[in-house]
Design an enzyme around this catalytic site. Sequence first.
Site, mmCIF file in Angstrom:
data_model
loop_
_atom_site.group_PDB
_atom_site.id
_atom_site.type_symbol
_atom_site.label_atom_id
_atom_site.label_comp_id
_atom_site.label_asym_id
_atom_site.label_seq_id
_atom_site.Cartn_x
_atom_site.Cartn_y
_atom_site.Cartn_z
ATOM 1 C CB SER A 139 48.252 20.911 84.943
ATOM 2 O OG SER A 139 49.199 19.969 85.394
ATOM 3 C CE1 TYR A 152 50.598 21.169 79.679
ATOM 4 C CE2 TYR A 152 51.443 20.661 81.869
ATOM 5 C CZ TYR A 152 50.444 20.566 80.921
ATOM 6 O OH TYR A 152 49.284 19.892 81.218
HETATM 7 N N1 LIG Z 1 47.335 13.805 80.832
HETATM 8 C C1 LIG Z 1 47.839 14.486 81.843
HETATM 9 O O1 LIG Z 1 48.705 13.981 82.595
HETATM 10 C C2 LIG Z 1 47.371 15.871 82.117
HETATM 11 C C3 LIG Z 1 47.639 16.425 83.366
HETATM 12 C C4 LIG Z 1 47.229 17.714 83.638
HETATM 13 C C5 LIG Z 1 46.563 18.447 82.663
HETATM 14 N N2 LIG Z 1 46.318 17.893 81.451
HETATM 15 C C6 LIG Z 1 45.644 18.709 80.447
HETATM 16 O O2 LIG Z 1 44.530 18.018 79.935
HETATM 17 C C7 LIG Z 1 44.245 18.506 78.629
HETATM 18 C C8 LIG Z 1 44.040 17.320 77.698
HETATM 19 O O3 LIG Z 1 45.277 16.623 77.575
HETATM 20 P P1 LIG Z 1 45.376 15.034 77.364
HETATM 21 O O4 LIG Z 1 46.176 14.508 78.474
HETATM 22 O O5 LIG Z 1 44.035 14.487 77.095
HETATM 23 O O6 LIG Z 1 46.339 14.951 76.093
HETATM 24 P P2 LIG Z 1 46.023 14.725 74.546
HETATM 25 O O7 LIG Z 1 45.384 13.403 74.336
HETATM 26 O O8 LIG Z 1 47.302 15.033 73.830
HETATM 27 O O9 LIG Z 1 44.928 15.833 74.247
HETATM 28 C C9 LIG Z 1 45.235 17.131 73.857
HETATM 29 C C10 LIG Z 1 44.245 17.516 72.770
HETATM 30 O O10 LIG Z 1 44.442 18.888 72.437
HETATM 31 C C11 LIG Z 1 44.316 19.024 71.037
HETATM 32 N N3 LIG Z 1 45.101 20.174 70.595
HETATM 33 C C12 LIG Z 1 46.428 20.393 70.780
HETATM 34 N N4 LIG Z 1 46.781 21.532 70.178
HETATM 35 C C13 LIG Z 1 45.664 22.039 69.614
HETATM 36 C C14 LIG Z 1 45.392 23.187 68.830
HETATM 37 N N5 LIG Z 1 46.339 24.060 68.482
HETATM 38 N N6 LIG Z 1 44.113 23.399 68.424
HETATM 39 C C15 LIG Z 1 43.139 22.522 68.752
HETATM 40 N N7 LIG Z 1 43.334 21.415 69.469
HETATM 41 C C16 LIG Z 1 44.589 21.180 69.883
HETATM 42 C C17 LIG Z 1 44.880 17.719 70.456
HETATM 43 O O11 LIG Z 1 44.299 17.407 69.210
HETATM 44 P P3 LIG Z 1 45.001 17.776 67.796
HETATM 45 O O12 LIG Z 1 46.470 17.539 67.983
HETATM 46 O O13 LIG Z 1 44.340 16.849 66.843
HETATM 47 O O14 LIG Z 1 44.672 19.205 67.540
HETATM 48 C C18 LIG Z 1 44.434 16.698 71.490
HETATM 49 O O15 LIG Z 1 43.210 16.107 71.157
HETATM 50 C C19 LIG Z 1 45.422 19.407 78.242
HETATM 51 O O16 LIG Z 1 45.073 20.758 78.452
HETATM 52 C C20 LIG Z 1 46.496 19.002 79.223
HETATM 53 O O17 LIG Z 1 47.432 20.035 79.454
HETATM 54 C C21 LIG Z 1 46.699 16.614 81.152
#
Ligand SMILES: NC(=O)c1ccc[n+]([C@@H]2O[C@H](COP(=O)([O-])OP(=O)(O)OC[C@H]3O[C@@H](n4cnc5c(N)ncnc54)[C@H](OP(=O)(O)O)[C@@H]3O)[C@@H](O)[C@H]2O)c1
Length: 252
Positions: A139, A152
Amino acid sequence: MKISGNTILMTGGGSGIGRELAREFHAMGNTVIVAGRTAASLEETIAGRDGMHARTLDVGNAGDITRFARELLADFPALNVLFNNAGIMAKEDWLADPVDLAIAEATVTTNILGPMRLTAALLPHLRAQAEARIVNVTSGLAFVPLAHTPAYSASKAALHAWTQSLRYQLRETNVELVELAPPGVQTGLTPGQATRESYMPLKDFIAETMESFRIEETPDEVCVQRAKFLRTAEAEGRFDQTFQMLNDAYEG
Ligand SMILES: NC(=O)c1ccc[n+]([C@@H]2O[C@H](COP(=O)([O-])OP(=O)(O)OC[C@H]3O[C@@H](n4cnc5c(N)ncnc54)[C@H](OP(=O)(O)O)[C@@H]3O)[C@@H](O)[C@H]2O)c1
């Protein structure tokens, strides 16, 4: 490495960034397995797409990672790319008395131990492939922390440092390490974020990110223009100012 004909595991592929990246890689001619805790969302990701597969996995559970890795490698012996994308993000209040550690512990287990355990389980297999890649999703907050989500921000800084170390240790192997460091993107990661105007639309983020994955020479760090503001803050001597601005502007 080649951009098609790979077998890719995408954790967190049931929503947000993971879902859209998984679909893009599939459209480019790769076999893609999406994994996460919620079978229904994974099924939605792959619906109507031959060559996409769904597997349940809890990256926060060491035993489940062992089970998952064994079954995955039996079913997909050509696996050569791992995306450690699954993650959680939540606010914490360190002024509470007593301090509640539940969020911090879950965040460390999911965002740091999850990628470490899954990588450990798959690395011997990846090393036996002709070409392999591990992509760790960190991130912009790895570089300038959001003080409202301390665990986080710390987890992503840890993943950044760990990625650098692994890249060094594996430098003479067939396994390359890529870090993908998104800015704030409109997904369901935290409440309200999917529609927050100051965040990058998911579609735009995916389009810009895929420019780096559609070429054979993908850089070590994939960082869209918007994330560079945080990535380069310290190097450009504006860390304190950027930290203040980021945290004062927090809308969560
Ligand atoms: N969106 C942003 O602003 C942003 C910015 C920087 C970095 N990121 C990073 O990008 C990545 C994806 O995030 P996103 O924004 O796409 O959010 P998201 O839609 O909430 O995706 C996160 C995914 O992780 C899965 N997950 C969470 N806990 C888990 C576990 N214990 N085992 C297996 N799967 C798990 C969730 O599915 P289930 O709950 O069904 O397991 C969900 O599909 C993350 O690492 C996040 O930190 C996002």
